[in-house]
Design an enzyme around this catalytic site. Structure first.
Site, PDB file in Angstrom:
ATOM      1  N   LYS A 114       0.810  -1.215   0.000  1.00 44.93           N
ATOM      2  CA  LYS A 114       0.000   0.000   0.000  1.00 44.93           C
ATOM      3  C   LYS A 114       0.844   1.267   0.000  1.00 44.93           C
ATOM      4  O   LYS A 114       0.391   2.325  -0.420  1.00 44.93           O
ATOM      5  CB  LYS A 114      -0.966  -0.029   1.174  1.00 44.93           C
ATOM      6  CG  LYS A 114      -1.849  -1.276   1.095  1.00 44.93           C
ATOM      7  CD  LYS A 114      -3.117  -1.157   1.841  1.00 44.93           C
ATOM      8  CE  LYS A 114      -4.120  -2.232   1.478  1.00 44.93           C
ATOM      9  NZ  LYS A 114      -3.744  -3.600   1.894  1.00 44.93           N
TER      10      LYS A 114
HETATM   11  C1  LIG Z   1      -4.483  -4.654   1.473  1.00 49.15           C
HETATM   12  C2  LIG Z   1      -3.772  -5.944   1.390  1.00 49.15           C
HETATM   13  C3  LIG Z   1      -4.236  -6.974   0.565  1.00 49.15           C
HETATM   14  C4  LIG Z   1      -5.508  -6.861  -0.230  1.00 49.15           C
HETATM   15  O1  LIG Z   1      -5.392  -5.907  -1.266  1.00 49.15           O
HETATM   16  P1  LIG Z   1      -6.708  -5.304  -1.954  1.00 49.15           P
HETATM   17  O2  LIG Z   1      -6.224  -4.225  -2.807  1.00 49.15           O
HETATM   18  O3  LIG Z   1      -7.566  -4.806  -0.827  1.00 49.15           O
HETATM   19  O4  LIG Z   1      -7.367  -6.415  -2.686  1.00 49.15           O
HETATM   20  C5  LIG Z   1      -3.492  -8.137   0.491  1.00 49.15           C
HETATM   21  N1  LIG Z   1      -2.361  -8.287   1.206  1.00 49.15           N
HETATM   22  C6  LIG Z   1      -1.889  -7.318   2.014  1.00 49.15           C
HETATM   23  C7  LIG Z   1      -0.646  -7.560   2.780  1.00 49.15           C
HETATM   24  C8  LIG Z   1      -2.568  -6.108   2.131  1.00 49.15           C
HETATM   25  O5  LIG Z   1      -2.096  -5.148   2.929  1.00 49.15           O
END
Ligand SMILES: *Cc1c(COP(=O)(O)O)cnc(C)c1O
Length: 473
Positions: A114
């Site tokens: 993210k």
């Molecule tokens: C947010 C997250 C996900 C899921 O991603 P999305 O974009 O919500 O589908 C998977 N793995 C980790 C480690 C995350 O932080």
């Protein structure tokens, strides 16, 4: 490039809006999400040799036409540096064996993918707010990783306050400490007595209160923010170029999914002409999306039916960004979207295999998606297997993707699995799988011992508003 609402209504008070408007607004006035009116086409030959920031500029400048290119370049160049991402490649590819690699997108400040989008978002926000002489209060919900990533990207930024809702006692100890130990005056952590979906519903309810939203200048950073999806498109191109030699080659990608933001970026990259063959979607025990791609029936679960699992960032039963994907599959028809989301509100689901929706279901089936599900036992087994075979430690979310990715793997088509977090964030599960503690970056050595700052609130939008009002006078 103009942006439309998925529900066909007004956005920023008009039928379409420029990028800067959708950057600062969360939902459109009709409850829909913003989408670009068209997808720019990729120039693979010109883009293959580019560095990460240069590639990012090419892609982002096609979606953003109300920030001058040289300003965008400055913003992008200061975002994607080896100081922040630990590596000049930004998202390096790590080969496990011939035809099977990891795309490492979690080397940013909070050790999850993210950061790639939120670091950019923080700098875009700062630029646009400064230009327009505005301030913003960001209200977000996190299942664990968005919150810390947003807070690290926004801390100390002028004109920005962050109010982050997280599900009380449902994150890993490290995730919790990473967020709650921040003590910056512009960061407010609210632990909600409920699941992530409750938090997300509260964000929608508070954002849906038009008077409150206007009075307190609310903006969004959760994955409904279009700019996050846009930023994530870049690493699918980067990963493709690293994992293939020529632009005629096909590639499969495996993506562990929760809110459907990461894999939506893959879908858009594919629509832009990136030669992705299959988009392999992996869920954990919260398997609403797997059910949809297998059956055509989308039936989000109630918060009580959402399991707390060992891949907690995917403990989501109502994937916001799924709406953007369905918008494409129904031929971008706002009236159909209102009908489907009306059914969701009234009957708790919709079924695209119904005769009148056949054409849409066919588009879903032609969009390259396949899916699968992974359980706690699968995660442990996959973490162990990858460690024994390749000497590489992967986190539980990445393991969900690798598990489902391998089930769909085909000889002759390379598979790129997205590494969405570093194992250090989820030490409990790594210890259970391997009997050893994952290495942790030195800056986080004593994280859990530091004092934490947060308030616990019931899952109630009015209580959240009351808390925010007190902080905003
Ligand atoms: C947010 C997250 C996900 C899921 O991603 P999305 O974009 O919500 O589908 C998977 N793995 C980790 C480690 C995350 O932080």
């Amino acid at each position: 490039m103009r942006y439309l609402s998925t529900r066909g209504g007004l956005i920023g008070g008009q039928t379409s809006a420029p990028f800067s408007t959708v950057l600062l607004e969360g939902l459109a006035a009709d409850g829909g999400l913003s989408m670009p009116e068209s997808y720019p086409q990729a120039e693979l030959d010109a883009w293959r040799p580019l560095s990460y920031p240069a590639l990012c500029l090419e892609i982002v400048s096609r979606f953003v036409d109300d920030i001058p290119r040289d300003a965008l370049k400055t913003i992008i160049d200061k975002t994607y540096t080896s100081e922040i991402f630990g590596n000049a490649e930004i998202t390096p590819v790590r080969e496990l064996e011939s035809g099977l690699s990891l795309l490492c997108v979690s080397n940013g400040p909070t050790l999850a993918f993210k950061d790639i989008a939120l670091q950019l978002l923080g700098n875009l926000f700062e630029y646009v707010l400064e230009r327009e002489g505005r301030e913003i209060n960001i209200l977000g919900a996190t299942s664990g990783d968005t919150g810390s990533s947003a807070e690290y990207a926004m801390r100390g930024k002028r004109g920005i306050k962050v109010f982050m809702l997280s599900p009380h006692k449902r994150m890993s100890a490290f995730q919790q400490a990473q967020m709650y130990t921040l003590d910056d005056p512009n960061i407010f952590n609210m632990a909600i007595e409920g699941t992530f979906d409750c938090c997300q519903d509260i964000v929608k309810a508070v954002g849906g209160d038009a008077a409150f939203k206007a009075q307190y200048h609310l903006g969004a950073v959760n994955s409904i923010n279009w700019a996050r999806v846009m930023a994530q498109i870049v690493y699918y191109f980067k990963g493709y170029f690293a994992a293939t030699r020529e632009n005629s080659e096909l590639l499969d990608v495996a993506v562990p999914s929760g809110n459907f933001g990461n894999i939506l970026a893959a879908h858009i990259a594919r629509q832009m002409g990136l030669p992705l063959r299959r988009l392999i979607l992996a869920t954990n025990e919260n398997d609403v999306l797997d059910e949809f791609f297998k059956s055509g029936c989308y039936r989000p679960r109630a918060p009580e039916e959402t399991h707390a699992t060992s891949s907690p960032s995917m403990d989501i039963s109502k994937a916001s960004n799924f709406e953007r994907y369905i918008f494409d599959c129904v031929g971008r028809d706002g009236a159909v979207m209102r009908e489907l989301w009306g059914q969701l509100a009234q009957h708790g689901g919709f079924d695209l295999t119904e005769p009148k929706y056949q054409a849409y279901w066919q588009r879903v089936q032609a969009s390259g998606f396949v899916s699968g599900r992974s359980t706690h036992a699968d995660r442990l087994q996959t973490i162990r297997d990858v460690y024994q075979r390749y000497g590489v430690m992967i986190d539980p979310h990445t393991a969900d993707g690798v598990k489902v990715g391998r089930e769909h793997r085909e000889i002759g088509v390379p598979l790129l699995c997205i590494e969405t977090a570093l194992p250090a964030k989820f030490a409990e599960t790594i210890e259970e799988a391997l009997g050893k503690t994952p290495p942790r970056p030195a800056i986080y050595a004593n994280l859990e011992q530091c004092p934490q700052h947060y308030v616990v609130l019931p899952a109630d939008a009015e209580e959240v508003k009351t808390f925010m009002r007190k902080q905003l006078i």
